[in-house]
Design an enzyme around this catalytic site. Structure first.
Site, PDB file in Angstrom:
ATOM      1  N   ASP A   1      -7.382  -8.029  18.262  1.00 29.85           N
ATOM      2  CA  ASP A   1      -7.848  -6.758  17.699  1.00 29.85           C
ATOM      3  C   ASP A   1      -7.013  -6.347  16.488  1.00 29.85           C
ATOM      4  OD1 ASP A   1      -9.909  -6.440  19.528  1.00 29.85           O
ATOM      5  OD2 ASP A   1      -8.660  -5.353  20.959  1.00 29.85           O
TER       6      ASP A   1
ATOM      7  N   ASP B   1       4.551  15.878  23.681  1.00 31.63           N
ATOM      8  CA  ASP B   1       4.947  14.715  22.890  1.00 31.63           C
ATOM      9  C   ASP B   1       4.108  14.566  21.630  1.00 31.63           C
ATOM     10  OD1 ASP B   1       6.907  14.093  24.684  1.00 31.63           O
ATOM     11  OD2 ASP B   1       5.908  12.353  25.547  1.00 31.63           O
TER      12      ASP B   1
ATOM     13  N   THR C   1     -10.968   3.722  23.629  1.00 35.46           N
ATOM     14  CA  THR C   1     -10.489   2.877  24.721  1.00 35.46           C
ATOM     15  C   THR C   1      -9.092   2.336  24.450  1.00 35.46           C
ATOM     16  OG1 THR C   1     -11.608   0.981  23.726  1.00 35.46           O
ATOM     17  CG2 THR C   1     -12.801   2.195  25.425  1.00 35.46           C
TER      18      THR C   1
ATOM     19  N   TYR D   1      -5.277   3.874  22.494  1.00 35.80           N
ATOM     20  CA  TYR D   1      -4.229   4.856  22.795  1.00 35.80           C
ATOM     21  C   TYR D   1      -4.814   6.092  23.469  1.00 35.80           C
ATOM     22  CZ  TYR D   1       0.092   7.534  21.864  1.00 35.80           C
ATOM     23  OH  TYR D   1       1.244   8.276  21.975  1.00 35.80           O
TER      24      TYR D   1
ATOM     25  N   SER E   1      -5.101   5.587  27.118  1.00 38.29           N
ATOM     26  CA  SER E   1      -3.779   5.596  27.747  1.00 38.29           C
ATOM     27  C   SER E   1      -3.242   7.009  27.922  1.00 38.29           C
ATOM     28  CB  SER E   1      -2.798   4.773  26.907  1.00 38.29           C
ATOM     29  OG  SER E   1      -3.190   3.421  26.836  1.00 38.29           O
TER      30      SER E   1
END
Length: 256
Positions: free
Chosen positions: A42, A145, A156, A158, A161
């Site tokens: 990717d 953060d 799909t 970062y 996540s």
């Protein structure tokens, strides 16, 4: 698409596959090509797309996965069937984000992002960010953060996540997702129309410095960031029938 260019990563697997492809097919410089074959993972695909955005010559890209995940890529079946695969490929339109970041000293930096634009704290100090959508303040102070704005392609990556939503490729939506939020603690983020213009302003930037990253390109010590879809920079990814990105985005939601 008779004239093809090729780009590939420097991994042993990708170089071997590229050599096999070059032995079976004639490739031309990218300036003369109708489409690009990207061999690798990717990251190779994203590099190829960014290179085209930089020179403002955008042509379709057919990715061949010789990397790890290969979410944006097709499988490698050998060198012989490349032309027939490209002729039968399904085209998927991808619209990148356009980001303008203003640093604390007033300098302006403009970059594109195919996946996401993310704001991240630079030090141990919690980042504090004001979020506006279409000129209206929606979050006066997000402490945590950081925060990111993702395209459907990047939803799909970062974004996922960070517990953000997976967006169907044809949804014409953006995912606005907090990263480890402290306050407001229960804000899950938002799904916005892709016509939205989002502005992030850093609160207490000298004490709580924040960096912004557009895919792999970072700008540090920012004061504010403006992000919107670059509708005039639409890109095309080519996929084998039955292996298209929209199907994989749907399938990703059922992985347990």
């Amino acid at each position: 698409m008779e004239r093809l260019a090729i780009v590939y990563s420097q991994s042993d697997r990708a170089r071997k596959a590229a050599k096999e492809l070059c032995e079976r097919h004639t490739f031309v410089p990218i300036e003369e090509a109708d489409a690009v074959v990207a061999v690798g993972g990717d990251g190779t695909m994203l590099d190829a797309l960014h290179d085209m955005l930089d020179v403002e010559r955008i042509i379709p890209v057919f990715g061949i996965n010789l990397g790890t995940v290969g979410f944006l890529m097709n499988r490698y079946h050998g060198a012989g069937d490349l032309m027939s695969r490209i002729a039968a490929a399904k085209a998927m339109a991808v619209r990148p984000l356009r980001m303008e970041a203003v640093t604390q000293d007033g300098a302006r930096h403009t970059h594109s992002a195919i996946n996401e634009v993310s704001l991240l704290r630079e030090t141990r100090q919690t980042a504090k960010v004001e979020i506006s959508v279409n000129g209206k303040v929606r979050i006066g102070e997000l402490a945590g953060d950081g925060v990111l704005l993702s395209t459907p392609v990047g939803s799909t990556a970062y974004n996922l996540s960070a517990n953000g939503p997976i967006l169907p490729l044809d949804s014409r939506m953006l995912a606005l997702t907090p990263i480890s939020p402290f306050r407001p603690r229960r804000w899950p983020g938002a799904i916005l129309p892709e016509t939205s213009k989002v502005t992030f302003r850093v609160r207490e930037p000298a004490k709580r410095p924040v960096a912004v990253v557009a895919d792999q390109r970072e700008v540090r010590d920012i004061a504010e960031v403006h992000v919107e879809i670059a509708a005039d920079r639409e890109m095309t990814l080519l996929f084998d029938p039955g292996h298209a990105l929209d199907e994989r985005i749907v399938a990703e939601q059922f992985i347990t």
